[in-house]
Design a protein around this motif. Sequence first.
Motif, PDB file in Angstrom:
ATOM      1  N   ASP A  50       0.850  -1.182   0.000  1.00  0.00           N
ATOM      2  CA  ASP A  50       0.000   0.000   0.000  1.00  0.00           C
ATOM      3  C   ASP A  50       0.893   1.241   0.000  1.00  0.00           C
ATOM      4  OD1 ASP A  50      -2.207   1.516   0.066  1.00  0.00           O
ATOM      5  OD2 ASP A  50      -2.561   1.327   2.222  1.00  0.00           O
ATOM      6  N   LEU A  51       0.288   2.400  -0.302  1.00  0.00           N
ATOM      7  CA  LEU A  51       1.039   3.651  -0.211  1.00  0.00           C
ATOM      8  C   LEU A  51       1.485   3.857   1.232  1.00  0.00           C
ATOM      9  CD1 LEU A  51      -1.165   6.130  -2.266  1.00  0.00           C
ATOM     10  CD2 LEU A  51       0.941   5.056  -2.988  1.00  0.00           C
ATOM     11  N   TYR A  52       2.656   4.448   1.413  1.00  0.00           N
ATOM     12  CA  TYR A  52       3.080   4.728   2.783  1.00  0.00           C
ATOM     13  C   TYR A  52       2.337   5.953   3.312  1.00  0.00           C
ATOM     14  CZ  TYR A  52       6.257   7.891   0.297  1.00  0.00           C
ATOM     15  OH  TYR A  52       6.777   8.841  -0.521  1.00  0.00           O
ATOM     16  N   ASP A  53       2.450   6.215   4.619  1.00  0.00           N
ATOM     17  CA  ASP A  53       1.554   7.170   5.274  1.00  0.00           C
ATOM     18  C   ASP A  53       1.572   8.553   4.649  1.00  0.00           C
ATOM     19  OD1 ASP A  53       0.852   5.190   6.924  1.00  0.00           O
ATOM     20  OD2 ASP A  53       2.210   5.769   8.557  1.00  0.00           O
ATOM     21  N   THR A  54       2.779   9.068   4.394  1.00  0.00           N
ATOM     22  CA  THR A  54       2.861  10.451   3.932  1.00  0.00           C
ATOM     23  C   THR A  54       2.938  10.544   2.413  1.00  0.00           C
ATOM     24  OG1 THR A  54       5.239  10.291   4.238  1.00  0.00           O
ATOM     25  CG2 THR A  54       3.968  11.273   6.037  1.00  0.00           C
ATOM     26  N   ALA A  55       2.629   9.430   1.729  1.00  0.00           N
ATOM     27  CA  ALA A  55       2.843   9.396   0.280  1.00  0.00           C
ATOM     28  C   ALA A  55       2.048  10.471  -0.446  1.00  0.00           C
ATOM     29  CB  ALA A  55       2.471   8.024  -0.260  1.00  0.00           C
ATOM     30  N   ILE A  56       0.766  10.610  -0.084  1.00  0.00           N
ATOM     31  CA  ILE A  56      -0.094  11.511  -0.849  1.00  0.00           C
ATOM     32  C   ILE A  56       0.416  12.943  -0.732  1.00  0.00           C
ATOM     33  CG2 ILE A  56      -2.441  12.403  -0.992  1.00  0.00           C
ATOM     34  CD1 ILE A  56      -3.369   9.590  -0.165  1.00  0.00           C
ATOM     35  N   ASP A  57       0.779  13.339   0.490  1.00  0.00           N
ATOM     36  CA  ASP A  57       1.314  14.688   0.676  1.00  0.00           C
ATOM     37  C   ASP A  57       2.591  14.876  -0.127  1.00  0.00           C
ATOM     38  OD1 ASP A  57      -0.709  15.303   2.309  1.00  0.00           O
ATOM     39  OD2 ASP A  57       0.392  14.933   4.186  1.00  0.00           O
ATOM     40  N   GLU A  58       3.447  13.862  -0.067  1.00  0.00           N
ATOM     41  CA  GLU A  58       4.736  13.999  -0.744  1.00  0.00           C
ATOM     42  C   GLU A  58       4.564  14.066  -2.250  1.00  0.00           C
ATOM     43  OE1 GLU A  58       7.804  11.263   0.430  1.00  0.00           O
ATOM     44  OE2 GLU A  58       7.442  11.744   2.530  1.00  0.00           O
ATOM     45  N   ILE A  59       3.634  13.272  -2.778  1.00  0.00           N
ATOM     46  CA  ILE A  59       3.415  13.300  -4.229  1.00  0.00           C
ATOM     47  C   ILE A  59       2.853  14.664  -4.625  1.00  0.00           C
ATOM     48  CG2 ILE A  59       2.052  12.310  -6.098  1.00  0.00           C
ATOM     49  CD1 ILE A  59       2.272   9.616  -4.588  1.00  0.00           C
ATOM     50  N   SER A  95       0.446  14.144 -17.529  1.00  0.00           N
ATOM     51  CA  SER A  95       0.648  13.168 -16.460  1.00  0.00           C
ATOM     52  C   SER A  95       0.518  13.825 -15.091  1.00  0.00           C
ATOM     53  CB  SER A  95       2.023  12.523 -16.586  1.00  0.00           C
ATOM     54  OG  SER A  95       2.044  11.654 -17.676  1.00  0.00           O
ATOM     55  N   ILE A  96       1.004  15.067 -14.984  1.00  0.00           N
ATOM     56  CA  ILE A  96       0.838  15.787 -13.711  1.00  0.00           C
ATOM     57  C   ILE A  96      -0.642  15.908 -13.383  1.00  0.00           C
ATOM     58  CG2 ILE A  96       1.203  17.984 -12.538  1.00  0.00           C
ATOM     59  CD1 ILE A  96       3.674  18.390 -14.215  1.00  0.00           C
ATOM     60  N   ARG A  97      -1.430  16.259 -14.391  1.00  0.00           N
ATOM     61  CA  ARG A  97      -2.864  16.407 -14.176  1.00  0.00           C
ATOM     62  C   ARG A  97      -3.497  15.066 -13.784  1.00  0.00           C
ATOM     63  NH1 ARG A  97      -7.671  15.905 -16.095  1.00  0.00           N
ATOM     64  NH2 ARG A  97      -7.065  14.651 -17.879  1.00  0.00           N
ATOM     65  N   LEU A  98      -3.078  14.000 -14.492  1.00  0.00           N
ATOM     66  CA  LEU A  98      -3.659  12.686 -14.192  1.00  0.00           C
ATOM     67  C   LEU A  98      -3.314  12.241 -12.774  1.00  0.00           C
ATOM     68  CD1 LEU A  98      -2.998  10.748 -17.503  1.00  0.00           C
ATOM     69  CD2 LEU A  98      -5.168  11.578 -16.657  1.00  0.00           C
ATOM     70  N   CYS A  99      -2.066  12.495 -12.352  1.00  0.00           N
ATOM     71  CA  CYS A  99      -1.683  12.112 -10.989  1.00  0.00           C
ATOM     72  C   CYS A  99      -2.586  12.795  -9.981  1.00  0.00           C
ATOM     73  CB  CYS A  99      -0.235  12.505 -10.713  1.00  0.00           C
ATOM     74  SG  CYS A  99       0.947  11.444 -11.495  1.00  0.00           S
ATOM     75  N   ARG A 100      -2.824  14.088 -10.196  1.00  0.00           N
ATOM     76  CA  ARG A 100      -3.691  14.819  -9.248  1.00  0.00           C
ATOM     77  C   ARG A 100      -5.101  14.255  -9.281  1.00  0.00           C
ATOM     78  NH1 ARG A 100      -1.146  20.345 -10.792  1.00  0.00           N
ATOM     79  NH2 ARG A 100       0.463  20.495  -9.205  1.00  0.00           N
ATOM     80  N   ALA A 101      -5.580  13.915 -10.489  1.00  0.00           N
ATOM     81  CA  ALA A 101      -6.939  13.384 -10.593  1.00  0.00           C
ATOM     82  C   ALA A 101      -7.041  12.040  -9.881  1.00  0.00           C
ATOM     83  CB  ALA A 101      -7.328  13.238 -12.059  1.00  0.00           C
ATOM     84  N   VAL A 102      -6.004  11.208  -9.993  1.00  0.00           N
ATOM     85  CA  VAL A 102      -6.047   9.896  -9.327  1.00  0.00           C
ATOM     86  C   VAL A 102      -6.037  10.070  -7.828  1.00  0.00           C
ATOM     87  CG1 VAL A 102      -4.833   7.723  -9.021  1.00  0.00           C
ATOM     88  CG2 VAL A 102      -4.925   8.743 -11.246  1.00  0.00           C
ATOM     89  N   LEU A 103      -5.254  11.022  -7.334  1.00  0.00           N
ATOM     90  CA  LEU A 103      -5.215  11.239  -5.892  1.00  0.00           C
ATOM     91  C   LEU A 103      -6.592  11.618  -5.363  1.00  0.00           C
ATOM     92  CD1 LEU A 103      -1.820  13.082  -5.412  1.00  0.00           C
ATOM     93  CD2 LEU A 103      -2.412  10.768  -4.735  1.00  0.00           C
ATOM     94  N   GLU A 104      -7.390  12.323  -6.198  1.00  0.00           N
ATOM     95  CA  GLU A 104      -8.756  12.648  -5.787  1.00  0.00           C
ATOM     96  C   GLU A 104      -9.615  11.393  -5.695  1.00  0.00           C
ATOM     97  OE1 GLU A 104      -9.891  15.627  -4.872  1.00  0.00           O
ATOM     98  OE2 GLU A 104      -7.832  16.360  -5.122  1.00  0.00           O
ATOM     99  N   LEU A 105      -9.389  10.458  -6.635  1.00  0.00           N
ATOM    100  CA  LEU A 105     -10.241   9.267  -6.698  1.00  0.00           C
ATOM    101  C   LEU A 105      -9.852   8.191  -5.692  1.00  0.00           C
ATOM    102  CD1 LEU A 105     -10.500   8.685 -10.561  1.00  0.00           C
ATOM    103  CD2 LEU A 105     -12.292   9.513  -9.064  1.00  0.00           C
ATOM    104  N   LEU A 106      -8.656   8.304  -5.124  1.00  0.00           N
ATOM    105  CA  LEU A 106      -8.092   7.220  -4.312  1.00  0.00           C
ATOM    106  C   LEU A 106      -8.967   6.927  -3.094  1.00  0.00           C
ATOM    107  CD1 LEU A 106      -5.371   5.580  -4.343  1.00  0.00           C
ATOM    108  CD2 LEU A 106      -4.584   7.210  -2.652  1.00  0.00           C
TER     109      LEU A 106
END
Lengths: 183, 200, 395
Positions: C174-183, C287-298
């Motif tokens: 799984d993603l580590y704890d601070t992954a979303i913030d760091e990404i 890809s930057i946009r897609l990464c942000r969109a995925v983080l919303e859907l996670l």
Amino acid sequence: MSAVANDAIATAVLAQFPAVQQKHADNGRAFLLVPKGDLVAVAHFLRTQKSLRFDALMDLTAYDLLKYPSTPPSDDIAVVYLLFSYQHRHKVTLKVLAPRAECEVATVSGEWPAALYFEREVFDLFGVRFPGHPSLRRIMTPDDWQGHPLRKDYLYPDSYHGVAHLRDGQHFEGSPPRGGDTP
Amino acid sequence: MTTDERPGNRADEQVHMAAVDEFLAWGKEHSLFYLLFATACCGIELMQAGGPRYDVDRLGMIPRATPRQADLMIVAGTITHKMAGRVRTLWEQMTEPRWVVSMGSCANSGGPFSKWSYSVLNGIDKYVPVDIYIPGCPPRPEALIDGVMALRERVKRYRTVGERDRTPYIVAGPEAPFGGHCKVPDFTAKKPDGGGGGSA
Amino acid sequence: MTIEASTPSGERMTLNMGPHHPATHGVLRIVVESDGEVVATCTPDHGYLHRSIEKIGECVEWPMFVPYTDRVDYVCAMNANLAYCIAAEKLLQSDPANTFVVPRRGECIRVLVAELNRISSHLVAVGAMAMDVGAYTPFLHGIAQREGVNDIFEKLCGQRLTYNYVTIGGVAYDLYDTAIDEIRRFLDQFEREMVRFNKLVTTNTIFRDRCASVATVSAAEAIAWGLVGPNLRGSGVDFDLRRDEPYGIYGELGVQVPVGQAFAGRKGSVGDAYDRYVVRLLEILESIRLCRAVLELLPPAAAKANDPIGGWQADVGKQVKRPPKGEVHVRTEAPRGEMGYFLVSDGTKALFRVRCRTGSFTAAGIFHHVMRGIFLADVVAVIGSFDIVVPEIDR
């Protein structure tokens, strides 16, 4: 742009070339088995027919049927053509069986130039010759390599130009059979 | 004669007495120009090591495109039978004293390809003499720098006349195959019951 | 070409580039026969990194092949993992008894890491291309930014380059704890950096003029020669597997596809080296946009790894031991274009045939066609613009 279903593609091809058979792999994946002699004509038909227009060769590869648990057992080499149409967005798979003894399939590089490289790779790794190919040389292995590595009865060489493959005293449990012709 | 007594300007600080050989070795140690030569995955880590974060330039390591200007060949990546002869040619074109660092498991011993591959050479040391072995798949840039520091010790001891130190040196030693960062699990020990997830 | 006519009467010189050459991105060898400054024929020689990965696929068990896919394309190992795993899953699922589904969170993480890796891969591509045409600084900028992605991946799976992270049935951890913030922090910082990079390279007149109208590939040629990915889109063909044959959760993300349109202006033409370069840059932004969109859907993480929503790894341990017989062909969009796996299974633990079709292979196949008649100095620019990664050609 109108994608044609796989069965409709088969019907269109079969109407033109009665020797072509529609078959299914063990898990139901449909493909067209094309006799060796018809291949170039079928390829030309698929590429130029307006409603089909397979303008791209996605992939051209092969696999060795030796040791494949099929009934009846076979030792042919199946050359696989995966076609795609950018115009209509549909796909088709062709297969041609090349007998081991006379391993030859006509080239389709006249239809899709991308086949030039793919066919060289299949020649190198499977030993299928493509008559009509302008420069059918080995592509992956050195020119003096012996045998065709992706065939199922291939024996790994012990050395290359006198340099042993394994390290001194190295032995692996269950490693592939060695003792092939050394280049 | 007046002497300038400010620090760094005194005569004994400016004049060093040394044998020419020692002096040359000192110079070589601080300017190990390496051959810009990458074959596979480790080449990317070699590039990263030359990048701004690890910056091997500060160790006097500048990439050279031609072997004739290079002191050090870093064999970064898998060597196939087809390539091995070319590596030998490159090595022969380098001027003495020349050094070879084998970077990564593939160049050391064939790595993940040693058992099942028909075309990969199990270790570049069959073609060229290797001074330093760096384990890893690929090794981190820190491991590469570690290896280079070990090599510099050897370069310092190099003398034009006499026997050259040819003992292979493995970074972090054979007793720590994961570069000392990771404890090697004891596979011979009896497993405690359970364990193992459902993952593939 | 007019230049060709002005050269002396067909006196030719053979020039051997590689297999050790700094601009061939590895161990590619190109034999160039030149007529003065103009390339007459160009013969690429491959196989210096042929590591028999396809044969290894026939020797090892299904999950054991995943680390080898890393080495098929080490610049975008996540995408390479993903392509094989999707193919293997599809082949497993062709048996109706195998009813596993990849958990939703696992699918999101897959797309997230694939897009992050696309960024780092394209950074090498554009940086190396700029280096090939003579500018060293952009390469260092690319490498420096790449470290940001490497840091995230290292915390995620412990490796900087060959990840072995995507598994059959999901992802390994799984993603580590601070992954979303760091990404998020990395993406914000990186987006600002891209503005600087564009100012430095993309809008640089010297670079633009150097690449404009070099090695132009028309749309019809690109399709016929089997170009894929950014090389195909650079020639103006509007096709992206993430949008047109969506896999994973790409269908929900609405991928925008940049296509080449003679970005170099009056001097350029559709499908030249500059177009391929700009398409890659635009893909980084996408890809930057897609990464942000995925983080919303996670979806939030569940306690169990095989939870259908919050899990990340389905239970496939038993299925891969008794796979169905049959074959499958799956293609995914890797940074260097279509990465297609054609798998044949004979019902045993090891696959019967693994075929990996990669973008660089066909890109190398067009070399001898596009390099005829260009200047000798442009050869490296052409290699750079097609973004060749040698193990993808040789495997």
